[in-house]
Design an enzyme around this catalytic site. Structure first.
Site, PDB file in Angstrom:
ATOM      1  N   HIS A 169      15.917  22.119  15.754  1.00 56.06           N
ATOM      2  CA  HIS A 169      15.862  21.170  14.685  1.00 56.06           C
ATOM      3  C   HIS A 169      14.907  19.909  15.171  1.00 56.06           C
ATOM      4  O   HIS A 169      15.128  19.044  14.535  1.00 56.06           O
ATOM      5  CB  HIS A 169      17.119  20.985  14.036  1.00 56.06           C
TER       6      HIS A 169
ATOM      7  N   ASP B 205       8.904  28.960  15.522  1.00 58.65           N
ATOM      8  CA  ASP B 205       9.198  30.605  15.707  1.00 58.65           C
ATOM      9  C   ASP B 205       8.068  31.363  15.789  1.00 58.65           C
ATOM     10  O   ASP B 205       7.560  32.205  16.726  1.00 58.65           O
ATOM     11  CB  ASP B 205       9.866  30.984  14.440  1.00 58.65           C
TER      12      ASP B 205
HETATM   13  C1  GLA Z   1      14.250  28.065  12.396  1.00 60.85           C
HETATM   14  C2  GLA Z   1      12.968  27.527  11.946  1.00 60.85           C
HETATM   15  C3  GLA Z   1      12.394  26.889  13.109  1.00 60.85           C
HETATM   16  C4  GLA Z   1      13.313  25.804  13.828  1.00 60.85           C
HETATM   17  C5  GLA Z   1      14.806  26.123  14.125  1.00 60.85           C
HETATM   18  C6  GLA Z   1      15.453  25.243  14.414  1.00 60.85           C
HETATM   19  O1  GLA Z   1      14.389  29.088  13.401  1.00 60.85           O
HETATM   20  O2  GLA Z   1      12.338  28.894  11.596  1.00 60.85           O
HETATM   21  O3  GLA Z   1      11.210  26.251  12.672  1.00 60.85           O
HETATM   22  O4  GLA Z   1      13.429  24.685  12.944  1.00 60.85           O
HETATM   23  O5  GLA Z   1      15.113  27.187  12.985  1.00 60.85           O
HETATM   24  O6  GLA Z   1      14.931  24.690  15.684  1.00 60.85           O
END
Ligand code: GLA
Length: 394
Positions: A39, A179
């Site tokens: 996050h 991601d």
């Molecule tokens: C999800 C979101 C990412 C990131 C994570 C928490 O995977 O897609 O962009 O914010 O949560 O780190």
């Protein structure tokens, strides 16, 4: 784990059955696991993820018309889904195909228009909804299929950005860049230290002497994670705006040291938002400290910081929940566990643990048994291999 050539052979057979035997191109797109830095991406901080060998395979053949027909061997009940290659909008009926559709749409909007469609067969080795980025995996996969077929000449970072845009604007999840970046830019045996404020990054070799990365899946049935995720984002944005009133040059929470945050925190009026912002700041600085420790071969310190990351996600950010807390707490009690924390968005999904190789079997057995007793269903375990990002196989 299934071998790539066996998977592709099985897919060729299925492709012929669904679409008729033809020459196909084959692609692979990984999932990801984040080692630390949670996050922080949408707060302009750092993340430290790696791509894993579990992911999504595709076989692709060109079609002469403007239609794409796509079929997932994992979601056979959804059948072959069809969509046009232009003028797309979100369509609930099309189910999982909205991910590739979203990428086609953002490509078109960016001036990269497809001149024909495809027959596509997909097979995934990632458990869906496990927080290992099955959605980013298929988004970047689609981006590469398009770039490759039409020679758009985009580099991987551009494809990563368009994939994130598809998730934000088409699917409607306000995710950060982590991601898609980890999936597209992953490199075998390396984690990526990414500054999400500038997108500057570097690879860091992961050589864990005698230890492995173990992913534990809560197997929690799908929750309303995306709305809670968007709420956390909004809380951080509001906190940032209040901080800007006293420090106008501030662009992101990720720019603050812990000391600077402590001095400024009083400007955030809501205690809950102060807590959320504190996680974002401390987690970002913790991530930098953790990478430094790992690169100095201090795996023990890295593990300790992983645990601290979990406490902060549990206490300040409130995104863990009973299942993830149970997995982490059980892991911490086991000899040979160097560190353990939730990974990904939270609310369910997976934990990531560093476990000494000789302790892995005991880890699975003890954590598996105690978790099942407490939660009422079993978790699953995967020993992660760090893999390359999205690529064409043939
Ligand atoms: C999800 C979101 C990412 C990131 C994570 C928490 O995977 O897609 O962009 O914010 O949560 O780190």
């Amino acid at each position: 784990m299934e071998k790539e050539n066996e998977i592709l052979a099985k897919m060729e057979e299925e492709f012929a059955a669904k679409f008729g035997a033809q020459e196909t191109r084959a692609y692979f797109s990984p999932g990801r696991v984040n080692l630390i830095g949670e996050h922080t991406d949408y707060n302009g901080g750092h993340v430290f993820p790696c791509a894993i060998s579990l992911g999504t395979y595709a076989l692709v053949a060109d079609r002469a018309d403007n239609k794409t027909r796509i079929y997932s061997m994992n979601l056979a009940d959804k059948g072959v889904i069809e969509f046009a290659m232009s003028g797309l909008s979100y369509d609930k009926e099309k189910n999982w195909a909205n991910y590739p559709m979203g990428v086609v749409k953002v490509f078109e909007d960016a001036g990269h228009k497809a001149s024909h469609g495809f027959d596509i067969l997909v097979y995934g080795t990632l458990p869906n909804g496990s927080g290992l980025s099955s959605s980013a995996s298929i988004e970047v996969l689609t981006a590469l299929i398009l770039n490759d077929a039409f020679g758009f000449g985009l580099d991987m970072v551009e494809m990563v950005k368009l994939s994130q845009k598809a998730e934000n604007t088409f699917v409607g999840v306000n995710c950060g860049i982590m991601d898609q970046f980890a999936v597209g830019m992953g490199k075998k045996d390396c984690a990526i230290l990414l500054d999400c404020n500038t997108l500057s990054y570097r690879y860091s070799k992961i050589a864990l002497e005698g230890a492995s990365i173990v992913i534990s899946n809560t197997n929690k049935p799908h929750s309303l994670a995306s709305s809670a995720y968007n709420v956390r984002r909004a809380q951080c944005e509001h906190a940032l705006n209040e901080l800007k009133e006293v420090k106008p040059e501030l662009n992101a929470l990720g720019e603050l040291s812990n000391e600077a945050f402590n001095q400024l925190a009083g400007a955030i009026s809501e205690p809950l938002e102060r807590q959320r912002a504190r996680h974002a700041v401390l987690e970002n600085n913790r991530t930098l400290e953790a990478v430094e420790a790992l690169e100095a071969d201090d795996v023990v310190k890295f593990g300790k910081l992983m645990n601290e990351s979990h406490y902060s996600l549990r206490d300040d950010y409130d995104v863990t929940g009973k299942e993830l807390d149970t997995l982490a707490e059980l892991a911490w009690q086991i000899d040979g566990v160097i560190g353990s924390r939730m990974t990904g968005a939270g609310f369910g999904g997976c934990t990531v643990s560093l476990v000494k190789n000789e302790a892995i079997e005991a880890f699975k057995e003890k954590v598996g048994k105690a978790y099942t007793e407490k939660i009422g269903y079993a978790p699953s375990f995967y020993v992660a291999n760090i893999a390359d990002g999205t690529h064409r196989i043939k």
